[in-house]
Design an enzyme around this catalytic site. Structure first.
Site, PDB file in Angstrom:
ATOM      1  N   ASP A 182       0.611  -1.235   0.120  1.00  0.00           N
ATOM      2  CA  ASP A 182      -0.040  -0.192   0.245  1.00  0.00           C
ATOM      3  C   ASP A 182       0.818   1.619   0.073  1.00  0.00           C
ATOM      4  OD1 ASP A 182      -2.051   1.504  -0.118  1.00  0.00           O
ATOM      5  OD2 ASP A 182      -2.281   1.422   2.175  1.00  0.00           O
ATOM      6  N   GLU A 203       2.790   4.686  -4.146  1.00  0.00           N
ATOM      7  CA  GLU A 203       2.518   5.705  -5.552  1.00  0.00           C
ATOM      8  C   GLU A 203       4.194   6.377  -5.511  1.00  0.00           C
ATOM      9  OE1 GLU A 203       0.234   5.501  -2.948  1.00  0.00           O
ATOM     10  OE2 GLU A 203      -0.540   4.341  -4.325  1.00  0.00           O
ATOM     11  N   ASP A 240      -9.159   3.757  -2.474  1.00  0.00           N
ATOM     12  CA  ASP A 240     -10.416   4.072  -1.202  1.00  0.00           C
ATOM     13  C   ASP A 240     -11.062   4.152  -2.195  1.00  0.00           C
ATOM     14  OD1 ASP A 240      -7.667   3.375   0.876  1.00  0.00           O
ATOM     15  OD2 ASP A 240      -7.206   5.354   0.770  1.00  0.00           O
TER      16      ASP A 240
HETATM   17  C1  GLC Z   1      -4.849   3.448   2.212  1.00  0.00           C
HETATM   18  C2  GLC Z   1      -5.523   1.930   1.653  1.00  0.00           C
HETATM   19  C3  GLC Z   1      -6.188   1.477   2.570  1.00  0.00           C
HETATM   20  C4  GLC Z   1      -5.648   0.466   4.320  1.00  0.00           C
HETATM   21  C5  GLC Z   1      -5.391   2.252   5.216  1.00  0.00           C
HETATM   22  C6  GLC Z   1      -4.414   1.708   5.832  1.00  0.00           C
HETATM   23  O1  GLC Z   1      -5.932   4.332   3.108  1.00  0.00           O
HETATM   24  O2  GLC Z   1      -5.434   2.618   0.773  1.00  0.00           O
HETATM   25  O3  GLC Z   1      -6.299   0.231   2.507  1.00  0.00           O
HETATM   26  O4  GLC Z   1      -7.078   0.188   4.653  1.00  0.00           O
HETATM   27  O5  GLC Z   1      -4.155   2.697   4.328  1.00  0.00           O
HETATM   28  O6  GLC Z   1      -3.654   1.036   5.826  1.00  0.00           O
END
Ligand code: GLC
Length: 820
Positions: free
Chosen positions: A413, A416, A489
């Site tokens: 995650d 980017e 998200d």
């Molecule tokens: C980001 C991710 C999400 C995750 C959050 C906390 O917003 O896109 O899926 O739950 O981070 O790690």
């Protein structure tokens, strides 16, 4: 929150295309080098090369002068250069006419106009497939390519974008962005950047892939007569990808940038997630609840709270005191753990990952040689330079921490990368080693996440010796080779459920066959009805995970009472019963690049009703789902393309080629099967892990009427790479019907997996016979006998269904059914 101030007159932006005034001008000299033809023009150079059949690469060297180096390095996206015997690229020949130079390759001729260096791509019958009249740049070397279009041009691909399926009239930016604002059509850039545009015109489709991991813009809005591609840094380096059909373009694009790896079977199961399941006991309780409630589930994700103060490659010692024991207990329940890993490494001199990386100089550096430091979840953090092989190897090695505990999947995650600073990412002048070709972050931003997933996938593969599962939020062209993708998200909005269809369909057309949204929605609060409808749809998506945010209403399948729970159970179970179909379709995606779920357009490209149809989709080419995506809605219009279709639930036959109103109470996903389809199923089970012991394959044949069809049924052990050494089973199934005779043939193309389905129950549905005779080369019951039997071999005269039971077919066999 934006206000009206944003649209005050002095804030209006200048036209993006303005200022691209410099062009190549006249061709002055042409030279042939190995694998390329170089055009030296008044104001720069142009290299034309053949990559493989149907793919031509065009690279602009803006302002290049004699003696300037010409290199044809590609980014990591490109793996599909075709080598000739001897390893040499093809010699290209150039000829000329009065007005243009012509380079003929197999299938495509490229014409470069002598006067202005403009480009045309022409097929063998002389048809102009694409016309690129302008390549231009400005004083900062930002470059643009303009292609001709017409009012009949439609656009697809471009990876993960908002909006509908057809991108006509839209403009998108490629700049990997963590955008927590609701995903609406205004948003031009999300987490993934796949600069691959499919252009569809009557009778001809082609693709343009811009291999540039910096910021770029695809503008199909500015004019009906043209579309333009702008690259802020790095210039224009594009691949023309020939059709003529959409499927040819997708097939060739995925030959160029790679296809998904066949994933472990468990990763195609249902995943449950939440930000966050806070401790070991909560995770175990969750798993037990799935089992008590008999809702299938293969995976639970661990979000950031499992870590010790968000330090990657750690567990919080209080909340997760014994992860190994937890993982072992979960395994007994048929559930695997997938922990999240972000790229930011906590800036903490006492933390081993920081120490190792700092000692070896593995973190991204600012121009002054100090590490780039930016805040993310752990506070101030440093960022590994994944563009360097040695860093990837180190990062991959760190995953031993997980594999030694029995973990086989990782969730990447924030890659980017997202940074909680003003520019929202690593600062643009930060440096990347880039495996010997240094570049600034500005130049290669969109590659960062993919290189992280590459490091992860390679590390996990080497530790496991089998197939890992990697999930990534960010990516660039080629991400499909390393990771599945979820669409970030989203929110628990009905609009976002609807948006997931075109988004995932276009991801599929852009090579990313293994993708899906957070089912139920991540942010905001879902409702029972939304969760039920979203689960119905998500159950047929390639990646199937329910995930929700901190402080939102609970979203597990049982959170809204028994009705919704039952619906969720039924549809997740449907996914599990269709596992042999899904697995075969995934294998097709890995082999050919065709997406797992497809817009109708891909299978019915000549049907004008499919141009922008994206509230329905096909799973493979046999099943058509038309989800309900509005509240309090129990009917919807469904479009069935030409041919006959059957309602999956009732068996009712429907003639295609038109729209009709489907009735869809809350527990019903409108689902249709194409005539001729062969749908392999099995009994659902709590986990894919337990499913194999049943050994029974149910094959439903939707017998065609005066027609024929084929399906490749694939099976293997689901976890190892033994399939690469032919330890797999591939049955080529064909069925045809003509004049009251049905011929069904099973050709085992490969029988290498011993644990395959041991018994097959094949049901021929919708037979048009009142009675039938069988010819199977072995002894079978007589017709009279068949009709008296209710189980095993039997013929149900009222339903027109013949059921045949056979042991695992190891040899070529043919079954003839004849009307009496
Ligand atoms: C980001 C991710 C999400 C995750 C959050 C906390 O917003 O896109 O899926 O739950 O981070 O790690």
């Amino acid at each position: 929150m934006l206000t009206s101030e944003q649209i005050s007159p002095d804030k209006m932006q200048a036209d993006y295309a303005a200022g691209f005034t410099r062009t190549l001008g006249r061709v002055q000299a042409v030279t042939a080098e190995v694998g390329l033809i170089l055009f030296s023009c008044e104001n720069g150079k142009l290299a034309v090369s053949r990559v493989r059949t149907g793919i031509i690469r065009i690279k602009l060297f803006a302002g290049a002068e004699p003696g300037d180096p010409i290199h044809l390095r590609t980014t990591e996206a490109v793996i599909g250069y075709e080598e000739n015997p001897g390893g040499k690229e093809a010699e290209l020949q150039v000829s000329d006419t009065e007005s243009a130079y012509r380079i003929e390759t197999d299938g495509i001729t490229v014409e470069v106009a002598k006067q202005d260096s403009s480009l045309r791509f022409i097929n063998e019958s002389g048809q102009i497939l694409a016309h690129n009249p302008l390549l231009a740049w400005n004083e900062d070397k930002a470059a643009a390519a303009l292609f001709q279009a017409t009012e009949h041009t439609h656009y697809y691909g471009l990876g993960e974008k908002t909006g509908f399926l057809d991108k006509r009239g839209e403009r998108y930016e490629m700049w990997n962005s963590d955008n927590f604002s609701p995903h609406v059509p205004e948003i031009e850039a999300l987490y993934q950047s796949i600069p691959f545009l499919i252009v569809n015109e009557p009778g001809n489709a082609y693709g343009i892939f811009l291999d540039n991991p910096g910021r770029s813009v695809f503008d199909m809005r500015g004019s009906e007569q043209a579309f333009t591609i702008h690259a802020e840094t790095g210039g224009v380096d594009y691949y023309f990808i020939a059709g003529p059909k959409l499927k040819d373009v997708v097939g060739r694009y995925t030959a160029l940038t790679g296809r998904i790896q066949l994933p472990p079977r468990w990763s195609i199961g249902y995943h449950q997630s939440r930000y966050s399941y806070m401790d070991q006991e909560e995770v175990l309780e969750l798993a037990r609840t799935f089992r008590e409630k008999e809702i299938p589930c293969d995976v639970i994700h661990l979000d950031i709270h499992y870590m010790n103060e968000y330090r990657v490659f750690t567990f919080d010692p209080v909340r997760f005191p014994d992860p190994k024991a937890m993982i072992a207990e979960l395994k007994n329940l048929g559930i695997r753990i997938v922990p999240i890993i972000d790229p930011g490494v906590k800036f903490d001199p006492d933390y081993h990952v920081y120490q190792e990386g700092a000692e070896s100089n593995y973190f991204c550096l600012k121009p002054d040689g100090t590490p780039f430091i930016g805040p993310v979840w752990p506070g101030q953090s440093v960022f590994p330079d994944f563009t360097e092989a040695k860093v990837r190897e180190w990062w991959g090695g760190l995953h031993r921490f997980f594999t030694e505990m029995g973990i086989e999947g990782i969730w990447n995650d924030m890659n980017e990368p997202s940074v909680f600073n003003e520019c929202k990412t690593i600062e643009p002048d930060t440096l990347h080693g880039n495996d010997g070709h240094p570049a600034t972050h500005q130049e290669i931003h969109n590659l960062y996440g993919m290189m992280m997933s590459k490091a992860t996938a390679e590390g996990m593969t080497s530790h496991l010796g089998g197939r890992p599962f990697v999930l990534s939020r960010a990516g660039y062209a080629g991400i499909q080779r390393y990771a599945a993708v979820w669409t970030g998200d989203n929110r628990s909005y009905w609009e976002h459920m609807a948006l997931a269809m075109p988004m995932v369909l276009n991801l599929g057309l852009s090579g990313v066959a293994f993708a899906g949204p957070d089912i139920g929605g991540f942010g905001h609060h879902t409702t029972g009805e939304l969760l039920a409808r979203w689960t119905q749809m998500g159950a047929l998506f390639p990646f199937c995970r329910n995930h929700s945010m901190l402080d939102t209403i609970r979203q597990e399948p049982w959170s809204f009472g028994t009705d919704v729970e039952n619906i969720c159970r039924d549809y997740i179970s449907l996914r599990y019963s269709l596992m042999p179909l899904l697995y075969s379709v995934f294998r097709e995606a890995a082999e050919t690049g065709m997406p797992v779920i497809r817009p109708l357009l891909l299978e019915y490209p000549d049907d004008p009703n499919t141009v922008n149809l994206c509230d329905q989709f096909l799973l493979g080419d046999q099943l058509l789902a038309a989800p309900v995506y509005r509240p309090n809605t129990y009917h919807r219009v469904v479009y069935l393309p030409e041919g006959n279709w059957f309602d999956y639930w009732t068996g009712e036959r429907r003639r295609g080629g038109g729209h009709f109103m489907a009735h869809a109470p809350l527990d019903t996903l409108p689902l249709y099967v194409k005539e001729g389809a062969m749908i392999p199923r099995t009994e659902p089970a709590a986990s894919t892990e337990f499913q194999r012991s049943r050994e029974l394959l149910l094959l439903d044949i939707y017998t065609p009427e005066n027609g024929a069809s084929a399906f490749d049924l694939y099976d293997d052990d689901g976890t190892t790479y033994a399939f690469k050494d032919n330890f797999y089973n591939l049955h080529r199934l064909t069925v045809e019907e003509a004049e009251g005779r049905v011929k069904f043939r099973i050709q085992p193309a490969c029988i290498g997996y011993d644990e395959g389905w041991k018994r097959w129950t094949v049901t021929f549905k919708h037979l048009r016979f009142a009675g039938c005779r069988l010819d199977f080369g072995t002894e079978v019951p007589s017709r009279e006998e068949l009709e008296t039997l209710a189980k095993g071999w039997h013929f149900d005269r009222a339903a027109g269904e013949l059921t045949v039971v056979m042991n695992q077919p190891l040899e070529d066999m043919e079954l003839l059914i004849q009307a009496l």
